[in-house]
Design a protein around this motif. Structure first.
Motif, PDB file in Angstrom:
ATOM      1  N   GLY A  21       0.764  -1.232   0.000  1.00 17.18           N
ATOM      2  CA  GLY A  21       0.000   0.000   0.000  1.00 17.18           C
ATOM      3  C   GLY A  21       0.792   1.277   0.000  1.00 17.18           C
ATOM      4  O   GLY A  21       0.440   2.228  -0.681  1.00 17.18           O
ATOM      5  N   LEU A  22       1.865   1.331   0.731  1.00 15.82           N
ATOM      6  CA  LEU A  22       2.520   2.620   0.921  1.00 15.82           C
ATOM      7  C   LEU A  22       3.317   3.092  -0.290  1.00 15.82           C
ATOM      8  O   LEU A  22       3.243   4.262  -0.654  1.00 15.82           O
ATOM      9  N   GLN A  23       4.086   2.202  -0.899  1.00 14.89           N
ATOM     10  CA  GLN A  23       4.892   2.656  -2.027  1.00 14.89           C
ATOM     11  C   GLN A  23       4.034   3.140  -3.198  1.00 14.89           C
ATOM     12  O   GLN A  23       4.289   4.232  -3.725  1.00 14.89           O
ATOM     13  N   GLU A  25       1.096   4.295  -3.011  1.00 21.16           N
ATOM     14  CA  GLU A  25       0.418   5.513  -2.563  1.00 21.16           C
ATOM     15  C   GLU A  25       1.357   6.712  -2.625  1.00 21.16           C
ATOM     16  O   GLU A  25       0.984   7.794  -3.074  1.00 21.16           O
ATOM     17  N   ARG A  26       2.595   6.526  -2.197  1.00 19.57           N
ATOM     18  CA  ARG A  26       3.568   7.627  -2.274  1.00 19.57           C
ATOM     19  C   ARG A  26       3.826   8.014  -3.725  1.00 19.57           C
ATOM     20  O   ARG A  26       3.925   9.194  -4.055  1.00 19.57           O
ATOM     21  N   ARG A  28       1.799   7.604  -6.242  1.00 19.30           N
ATOM     22  CA  ARG A  28       0.596   8.277  -6.754  1.00 19.30           C
ATOM     23  C   ARG A  28       0.539   9.734  -6.281  1.00 19.30           C
ATOM     24  O   ARG A  28       0.201  10.632  -7.043  1.00 19.30           O
ATOM     25  N   LEU A  29       0.914   9.958  -5.032  1.00 22.63           N
ATOM     26  CA  LEU A  29       0.940  11.340  -4.532  1.00 22.63           C
ATOM     27  C   LEU A  29       2.010  12.165  -5.249  1.00 22.63           C
ATOM     28  O   LEU A  29       1.822  13.360  -5.511  1.00 22.63           O
ATOM     29  N   ARG A  32       0.580  13.208  -8.423  1.00 24.68           N
ATOM     30  CA  ARG A  32      -0.402  14.284  -8.215  1.00 24.68           C
ATOM     31  C   ARG A  32       0.309  15.625  -8.014  1.00 24.68           C
ATOM     32  O   ARG A  32      -0.095  16.646  -8.554  1.00 24.68           O
ATOM     33  N   GLY A  85      -3.107   2.108  -8.572  1.00 27.62           N
ATOM     34  CA  GLY A  85      -4.124   1.639  -7.648  1.00 27.62           C
ATOM     35  C   GLY A  85      -4.212   0.121  -7.568  1.00 27.62           C
ATOM     36  O   GLY A  85      -4.848  -0.409  -6.679  1.00 27.62           O
TER      37      GLY A  85
END
Length: 120
Positions: A21-23, A25-26, A28-29, A32, A85
């Motif tokens: 999850g974290l990698q 998510e980072r 993706r941020l 962004r 995702g």
């Protein structure tokens, strides 16, 4: 005592557990933030043109080109963010990477031309 391979020496090692999850998510941020930076640059370039007394055809073409480049960049980045995702996102295809680099360089070039245009 017989000589031989150590127990488990030739066996493939199991893949280390991956943080599911974290990698992504980072990453993706980070995408962004990058799209927000490109948006800010495009808006500032548009503002610069709107503030000029009489934008010439070159400035208008640059503004339209920047808008198209920004839209392409955001679309490619959005597609990549959606791919992040999934549990194990696929690697960035080389063609997409080249398009993103090209958009970034072209946006920077257009922004620079708008800033240093004659009569500014």
């Amino acid at each position: 005592m017989a000589d031989g391979p150590l127990p488990g020496a030739g066996a493939p090692r199991p893949a280390p557990d991956r943080d599911p999850g974290l990698q992504p998510e980072r990453t993706r941020l980070a995408w962004r933030r990058t799209t927000l930076s490109a948006t800010a640059m495009a808006v500032l370039a548009g503002r610069q043109l709107l503030r000029s007394d009489a934008p010439g055809p070159v400035e208008v073409i640059l503004a339209v080109l920047m808008g198209l480049l920004w839209a392409a960049f955001v679309a490619l980045a959005h597609r990549r963010m959606q791919a992040m995702g999934t549990g194990r996102p696929p690697g960035l295809p080389p063609r997409t990477a080249l398009l993103l680099v090209g958009c970034t360089l072209a946006l920077a070039l257009c922004g620079g031309l708008i800033l240093v245009r004659p009569g500014h």
